[in-house]
Motif scaffolding. Structure first.
Motif, short mmCIF file in Angstrom:
data_model
loop_
_atom_site.label_atom_id
_atom_site.label_comp_id
_atom_site.label_asym_id
_atom_site.label_seq_id
_atom_site.Cartn_x
_atom_site.Cartn_y
_atom_site.Cartn_z
N ASN A 3 0.81 -1.22 0.00
CA ASN A 3 0.00 0.00 0.00
C ASN A 3 0.84 1.27 0.00
O ASN A 3 0.32 2.35 -0.22
CB ASN A 3 -0.93 0.01 1.22
N ARG A 4 2.15 1.11 0.25
CA ARG A 4 3.04 2.27 0.28
C ARG A 4 3.90 2.36 -0.99
O ARG A 4 4.80 3.18 -1.06
CB ARG A 4 3.97 2.20 1.50
N GLU A 5 3.62 1.52 -1.99
CA GLU A 5 4.46 1.53 -3.19
C GLU A 5 3.65 1.67 -4.46
O GLU A 5 2.47 1.29 -4.52
CB GLU A 5 5.35 0.29 -3.24
N THR A 104 13.66 -6.35 -22.98
CA THR A 104 13.99 -6.02 -21.60
C THR A 104 12.74 -5.51 -20.89
O THR A 104 11.97 -4.74 -21.46
CB THR A 104 15.06 -4.91 -21.56
N GLN A 105 12.58 -5.92 -19.64
CA GLN A 105 11.53 -5.35 -18.81
C GLN A 105 12.16 -4.33 -17.89
O GLN A 105 13.15 -4.63 -17.21
CB GLN A 105 10.82 -6.42 -17.99
N ILE A 106 11.60 -3.13 -17.91
CA ILE A 106 12.04 -2.08 -16.98
C ILE A 106 10.91 -1.88 -15.98
O ILE A 106 9.74 -1.86 -16.35
CB ILE A 106 12.42 -0.78 -17.71
N THR A 107 11.27 -1.77 -14.70
CA THR A 107 10.28 -1.61 -13.65
C THR A 107 10.68 -0.47 -12.72
O THR A 107 11.81 -0.44 -12.24
CB THR A 107 10.13 -2.92 -12.83
N PHE A 108 9.75 0.47 -12.54
CA PHE A 108 9.92 1.54 -11.57
C PHE A 108 9.19 1.12 -10.29
O PHE A 108 8.04 0.70 -10.35
CB PHE A 108 9.26 2.84 -12.04
N ARG A 109 9.85 1.25 -9.16
CA ARG A 109 9.21 0.98 -7.87
C ARG A 109 9.47 2.19 -6.97
O ARG A 109 10.62 2.51 -6.67
CB ARG A 109 9.78 -0.27 -7.22
N MET A 110 8.39 2.85 -6.59
CA MET A 110 8.46 4.02 -5.72
C MET A 110 7.91 3.61 -4.36
O MET A 110 6.79 3.11 -4.27
CB MET A 110 7.64 5.15 -6.32
N LEU A 111 8.68 3.82 -3.30
CA LEU A 111 8.27 3.43 -1.96
C LEU A 111 8.17 4.67 -1.07
O LEU A 111 9.15 5.38 -0.88
CB LEU A 111 9.27 2.43 -1.36
N PHE A 112 6.97 4.89 -0.55
CA PHE A 112 6.68 6.05 0.29
C PHE A 112 6.68 5.66 1.77
O PHE A 112 6.48 4.49 2.11
CB PHE A 112 5.33 6.65 -0.10
N ASP A 113 6.87 6.64 2.64
CA ASP A 113 6.87 6.37 4.08
C ASP A 113 5.49 5.98 4.61
O ASP A 113 5.39 5.18 5.53
CB ASP A 113 7.39 7.58 4.86
N THR A 114 4.44 6.57 4.02
CA THR A 114 3.09 6.29 4.53
C THR A 114 2.15 5.95 3.38
O THR A 114 2.38 6.33 2.22
CB THR A 114 2.50 7.50 5.29
N ILE A 115 1.08 5.26 3.72
CA ILE A 115 0.02 4.93 2.75
C ILE A 115 -0.60 6.22 2.23
O ILE A 115 -0.88 6.34 1.03
CB ILE A 115 -1.05 4.02 3.41
N GLU A 116 -0.80 7.20 3.10
CA GLU A 116 -1.43 8.47 2.71
C GLU A 116 -0.59 9.20 1.66
O GLU A 116 -1.14 9.70 0.67
CB GLU A 116 -1.64 9.37 3.95
N GLU A 117 0.73 9.27 1.89
CA GLU A 117 1.60 9.93 0.91
C GLU A 117 1.54 9.20 -0.43
O GLU A 117 1.49 9.84 -1.49
CB GLU A 117 3.05 9.94 1.41
N CYS A 118 1.55 7.90 -0.39
CA CYS A 118 1.50 7.10 -1.61
C CYS A 118 0.18 7.31 -2.35
O CYS A 118 0.17 7.54 -3.56
CB CYS A 118 1.70 5.62 -1.26
N ASP A 119 -0.92 7.25 -1.62
CA ASP A 119 -2.24 7.42 -2.24
C ASP A 119 -2.39 8.80 -2.88
O ASP A 119 -3.00 8.95 -3.93
CB ASP A 119 -3.36 7.20 -1.21
N LYS A 120 -1.81 9.82 -2.23
CA LYS A 120 -1.88 11.19 -2.75
C LYS A 120 -1.18 11.28 -4.11
O LYS A 120 -1.61 12.01 -5.00
CB LYS A 120 -1.23 12.14 -1.73
N MET A 121 -0.10 10.52 -4.30
CA MET A 121 0.69 10.59 -5.53
C MET A 121 0.22 9.61 -6.61
O MET A 121 0.44 9.84 -7.79
CB MET A 121 2.16 10.28 -5.20
N ARG A 122 -0.43 8.52 -6.21
CA ARG A 122 -0.74 7.41 -7.12
C ARG A 122 -1.49 7.84 -8.39
O ARG A 122 -1.12 7.48 -9.49
CB ARG A 122 -1.52 6.32 -6.39
N LYS A 123 -2.57 8.61 -8.23
CA LYS A 123 -3.40 8.99 -9.39
C LYS A 123 -2.60 9.78 -10.42
O LYS A 123 -2.84 9.68 -11.61
CB LYS A 123 -4.61 9.80 -8.93
#
Length: 161
Positions: A3-5, A104-123
């Motif tokens: 939920n944080r990524e 080649t498969q390229i994958t970006f993984r962004m990991l946030f400190d909180t679920i709220e921060e992640c949800d704010k950025m996800r959209k």
């Protein structure tokens, strides 16, 4: 942790070495990093653990977005990770996975400190990462075209010699 990524991935029709080169070489990276319409000025790109990556992303309408990060891991042709020092704060990983000789498969993984921060950025982030991958595909095509032209020039030089 899920939920944080934010994870975004794309399969590219290029070798893992070429895809990695498009990232590790700032002259290529500046052409594709960021969403459609953005340009980049790379001030520092010290691709090693502890090295700084400092860039300004220039928005298509107005606005300059200063970005500062520190690389935490660099495994050529496999993985690069960094910690952002500027807002928004998150840890970032780019994985480079060889599927076939020219796939080649390229994958970006962004990991946030909180679920709220992640949800704010996800959209915002998920569609913008897709634009980023679109721009990477264009840069890889340009790199292939330039490589073909260089080969032709060498052949012509030898023929004229």
């Amino acid at each position: 942790m899920k939920n944080r990524e934010i994870i975004s991935s794309r399969i590219l029709n290029s070798s893992v070495e070429k895809v990695y080169q498009a990232f590790e070489n700032p002259n290529h990276l500046k052409n594709w990093w960021g969403p459609e319409g953005f340009t980049n000025t790379i001030h520092a790109f010290d691709l090693r653990p502890g090295g700084n990556w400092i860039l300004t992303m220039h928005g298509p309408e107005k606005g300059n977005y200063e970005n500062s990060s520190v690389f935490t891991s660099v495994l050529p042709n496999q993985l690069v990770s960094w910690k952002r020092k500027s807002q928004p704060l998150f840890d970032m990983e780019i994985a480079f996975e060889k599927l076939k000789e020219n796939k080649t498969q390229i994958t970006f993984r962004m990991l946030f400190d909180t679920i709220e921060e992640c949800d704010k950025m996800r959209k915002f982030v998920e569609p913008k990462n897709e634009e980023n991958f679109d721009r990477l595909e264009k840069e890889l095509k340009t790199m292939k075209t330039i490589a073909r032209i260089k080969i032709e020039l060498e052949k012509n030089k030898k023929a004229l010699a």
